[in-house]
Write a protein that holds these residues in place. Structure first.
Motif, PDB file in Angstrom:
ATOM      1  N   GLY A 188       0.936  -1.227  -0.090  1.00 15.82           N
ATOM      2  CA  GLY A 188       0.037  -0.098  -0.080  1.00 15.82           C
ATOM      3  C   GLY A 188       0.583   1.396   0.046  1.00 15.82           C
ATOM      4  O   GLY A 188       0.258   2.399  -0.061  1.00 15.82           O
ATOM      5  N   GLY A 189       2.230   1.142   0.210  1.00 16.73           N
ATOM      6  CA  GLY A 189       3.044   2.274   0.153  1.00 16.73           C
ATOM      7  C   GLY A 189       3.294   2.785  -1.220  1.00 16.73           C
ATOM      8  O   GLY A 189       2.498   2.594  -2.397  1.00 16.73           O
ATOM      9  N   SER A 190       4.103   3.854  -1.227  1.00 10.59           N
ATOM     10  CA  SER A 190       4.247   4.609  -2.528  1.00 10.59           C
ATOM     11  C   SER A 190       5.805   4.736  -2.560  1.00 10.59           C
ATOM     12  O   SER A 190       6.522   4.965  -1.665  1.00 10.59           O
ATOM     13  N   LEU A 191       6.210   4.879  -3.985  1.00 12.14           N
ATOM     14  CA  LEU A 191       7.382   5.697  -4.225  1.00 12.14           C
ATOM     15  C   LEU A 191       7.496   6.023  -5.830  1.00 12.14           C
ATOM     16  O   LEU A 191       6.683   5.995  -6.389  1.00 12.14           O
ATOM     17  N   ASN A 192       8.402   7.145  -5.652  1.00 12.58           N
ATOM     18  CA  ASN A 192       8.628   7.938  -6.935  1.00 12.58           C
ATOM     19  C   ASN A 192       9.874   7.684  -7.602  1.00 12.58           C
ATOM     20  O   ASN A 192      10.977   8.052  -7.011  1.00 12.58           O
ATOM     21  N   LEU A 193      10.036   6.940  -8.611  1.00 15.79           N
ATOM     22  CA  LEU A 193      11.421   6.745  -9.367  1.00 15.79           C
ATOM     23  C   LEU A 193      11.618   7.868 -10.252  1.00 15.79           C
ATOM     24  O   LEU A 193      10.897   8.559 -10.931  1.00 15.79           O
ATOM     25  N   SER A 194      12.927   8.130 -10.467  1.00 19.64           N
ATOM     26  CA  SER A 194      13.372   9.139 -11.187  1.00 19.64           C
ATOM     27  C   SER A 194      14.541   8.637 -12.074  1.00 19.64           C
ATOM     28  O   SER A 194      15.192   7.520 -12.021  1.00 19.64           O
ATOM     29  N   CYS A 195      14.651   8.873 -13.494  1.00 18.26           N
ATOM     30  CA  CYS A 195      15.618   8.458 -14.505  1.00 18.26           C
ATOM     31  C   CYS A 195      16.254   9.699 -15.073  1.00 18.26           C
ATOM     32  O   CYS A 195      15.395  10.462 -15.808  1.00 18.26           O
ATOM     33  N   VAL A 196      17.558  10.049 -14.973  1.00 25.68           N
ATOM     34  CA  VAL A 196      17.989  11.218 -15.481  1.00 25.68           C
ATOM     35  C   VAL A 196      18.873  10.863 -16.652  1.00 25.68           C
ATOM     36  O   VAL A 196      19.543   9.682 -16.598  1.00 25.68           O
ATOM     37  N   ALA A 197      18.700  11.590 -17.743  1.00 31.59           N
ATOM     38  CA  ALA A 197      19.508  11.252 -18.883  1.00 31.59           C
ATOM     39  C   ALA A 197      20.636  12.243 -19.029  1.00 31.59           C
ATOM     40  O   ALA A 197      20.515  13.357 -18.655  1.00 31.59           O
ATOM     41  N   ALA A 198      21.873  11.573 -19.016  1.00 33.68           N
ATOM     42  CA  ALA A 198      23.043  12.622 -19.024  1.00 33.68           C
ATOM     43  C   ALA A 198      23.375  13.278 -20.338  1.00 33.68           C
ATOM     44  O   ALA A 198      24.233  14.357 -20.519  1.00 33.68           O
ATOM     45  N   VAL A 199      22.789  12.796 -21.371  1.00 32.67           N
ATOM     46  CA  VAL A 199      23.037  13.262 -22.765  1.00 32.67           C
ATOM     47  C   VAL A 199      21.806  13.826 -23.465  1.00 32.67           C
ATOM     48  O   VAL A 199      20.719  13.312 -22.935  1.00 32.67           O
ATOM     49  N   ALA A 204       0.990  -0.798 -18.483  1.00 32.89           N
ATOM     50  CA  ALA A 204       0.586  -2.254 -18.416  1.00 32.89           C
ATOM     51  C   ALA A 204      -0.763  -2.402 -17.603  1.00 32.89           C
ATOM     52  O   ALA A 204      -0.980  -1.698 -16.773  1.00 32.89           O
ATOM     53  N   ASP A 205      -1.507  -3.384 -17.841  1.00 35.54           N
ATOM     54  CA  ASP A 205      -2.929  -3.474 -17.265  1.00 35.54           C
ATOM     55  C   ASP A 205      -2.519  -3.783 -15.620  1.00 35.54           C
ATOM     56  O   ASP A 205      -3.475  -3.107 -14.765  1.00 35.54           O
ATOM     57  N   ALA A 206      -1.506  -4.382 -15.306  1.00 33.24           N
ATOM     58  CA  ALA A 206      -1.164  -4.519 -14.127  1.00 33.24           C
ATOM     59  C   ALA A 206      -1.077  -3.428 -13.159  1.00 33.24           C
ATOM     60  O   ALA A 206      -0.948  -3.413 -11.813  1.00 33.24           O
ATOM     61  N   VAL A 207      -0.755  -2.237 -13.750  1.00 31.78           N
ATOM     62  CA  VAL A 207      -0.452  -1.110 -12.960  1.00 31.78           C
ATOM     63  C   VAL A 207      -1.119   0.010 -13.169  1.00 31.78           C
ATOM     64  O   VAL A 207      -1.100   1.323 -12.680  1.00 31.78           O
ATOM     65  N   LYS A 208      -2.140   0.105 -14.134  1.00 30.61           N
ATOM     66  CA  LYS A 208      -3.195   1.130 -14.543  1.00 30.61           C
ATOM     67  C   LYS A 208      -3.897   1.486 -13.257  1.00 30.61           C
ATOM     68  O   LYS A 208      -4.450   0.693 -12.441  1.00 30.61           O
ATOM     69  N   MET A 222       4.722   5.491  -8.047  1.00 32.52           N
ATOM     70  CA  MET A 222       4.024   4.424  -7.890  1.00 32.52           C
ATOM     71  C   MET A 222       3.335   4.349  -6.535  1.00 32.52           C
ATOM     72  O   MET A 222       3.801   4.630  -5.472  1.00 32.52           O
ATOM     73  N   ASN A 223       1.989   4.091  -6.644  1.00 28.74           N
ATOM     74  CA  ASN A 223       0.914   4.196  -5.335  1.00 28.74           C
ATOM     75  C   ASN A 223       0.414   2.616  -5.253  1.00 28.74           C
ATOM     76  O   ASN A 223       0.440   2.049  -6.232  1.00 28.74           O
ATOM     77  N   SER A 224      -0.225   2.502  -4.171  1.00 30.28           N
ATOM     78  CA  SER A 224      -0.741   1.432  -3.920  1.00 30.28           C
ATOM     79  C   SER A 224       0.038   0.092  -4.139  1.00 30.28           C
ATOM     80  O   SER A 224      -0.306  -0.793  -4.875  1.00 30.28           O
ATOM     81  N   LEU A 225       1.141   0.233  -3.814  1.00 33.04           N
ATOM     82  CA  LEU A 225       2.305  -1.106  -4.369  1.00 33.04           C
ATOM     83  C   LEU A 225       1.747  -2.338  -3.500  1.00 33.04           C
ATOM     84  O   LEU A 225       1.342  -2.292  -2.338  1.00 33.04           O
ATOM     85  N   LYS A 226       2.074  -3.205  -4.339  1.00 33.74           N
ATOM     86  CA  LYS A 226       1.751  -4.646  -3.923  1.00 33.74           C
ATOM     87  C   LYS A 226       3.135  -5.426  -4.151  1.00 33.74           C
ATOM     88  O   LYS A 226       4.042  -5.221  -4.576  1.00 33.74           O
ATOM     89  N   PRO A 227       3.077  -6.551  -3.026  1.00 31.30           N
ATOM     90  CA  PRO A 227       4.361  -7.400  -3.300  1.00 31.30           C
ATOM     91  C   PRO A 227       4.733  -7.865  -4.670  1.00 31.30           C
ATOM     92  O   PRO A 227       5.646  -8.149  -4.828  1.00 31.30           O
ATOM     93  N   GLU A 228       3.938  -8.045  -5.570  1.00 31.82           N
ATOM     94  CA  GLU A 228       3.891  -8.491  -6.898  1.00 31.82           C
ATOM     95  C   GLU A 228       4.670  -7.476  -7.670  1.00 31.82           C
ATOM     96  O   GLU A 228       5.192  -7.466  -8.972  1.00 31.82           O
ATOM     97  N   ASP A 229       4.799  -6.022  -7.122  1.00 28.03           N
ATOM     98  CA  ASP A 229       5.500  -5.001  -7.870  1.00 28.03           C
ATOM     99  C   ASP A 229       6.930  -5.132  -7.670  1.00 28.03           C
ATOM    100  O   ASP A 229       7.730  -4.456  -8.187  1.00 28.03           O
TER     101      ASP A 229
END
Length: 126
Positions: free
Chosen positions: A15-26, A60-64, A82-89
């Motif tokens: 049920g927790g949340s995370l926010n992933l980031s990805c930075v492009a160097a170029v 993907a349907d699993a994360v909509k 990412m909200n409402s996280l599940k173990p399958e995530d």
């Protein structure tokens, strides 16, 4: 060559949340798609979300309804809320960018993406 660096992974409870980031160097290729993929132990890598240059998302349907992808081309950063996280995530999450435009049908498939980050681990406990 495009250098991508992910961050924001970690361990959370169901049920927790995370926010992933990805930075492009170029500089990112014009009209490219950027995407998030994940791979759990013993499973194939799967597409999670993608976003094109115009900001249109695919999921993907699993994360909509639980995940939201966004991009900021000024800072060359891709995000995945990412909200409402599940173990399958639970998986290693990778960001990737394509060299150019992708057809809608291929945006959540990994083959057309040519530049990849090293991944960030997400672990969700029950």
């Amino acid at each position: 060559q495009v250098h991508l660096v992910e961050s924001g992974g970690g361990s959370v409870q169901f049920g927790g949340s995370l926010n992933l980031s990805c930075v492009a160097a170029v500089y990112l290729p014009g009209r490219n798609c950027m995407g998030w993929f994940r791979q759990a132990p013993g499973k194939e890598r799967e597409g999670v979300a993608a976003i094109d240059k115009d900001g249109r998302p695919w999921y993907a349907d699993a994360v909509k309804g639980r995940f939201a992808i966004s991009r900021d081309d000024d800072t060359k950063t891709l995000y995945l809320q990412m909200n409402s996280l599940k173990p399958e995530d639970t998986a290693m999450y990778y960001c990737a960018t394509s060299p150019g435009y992708l057809e809608y049908s291929s945006r959540l498939t990994d083959a057309p993406y040519t530049f990849w980050g090293q991944g960030t681990q997400v672990t969700v406990s029950s």
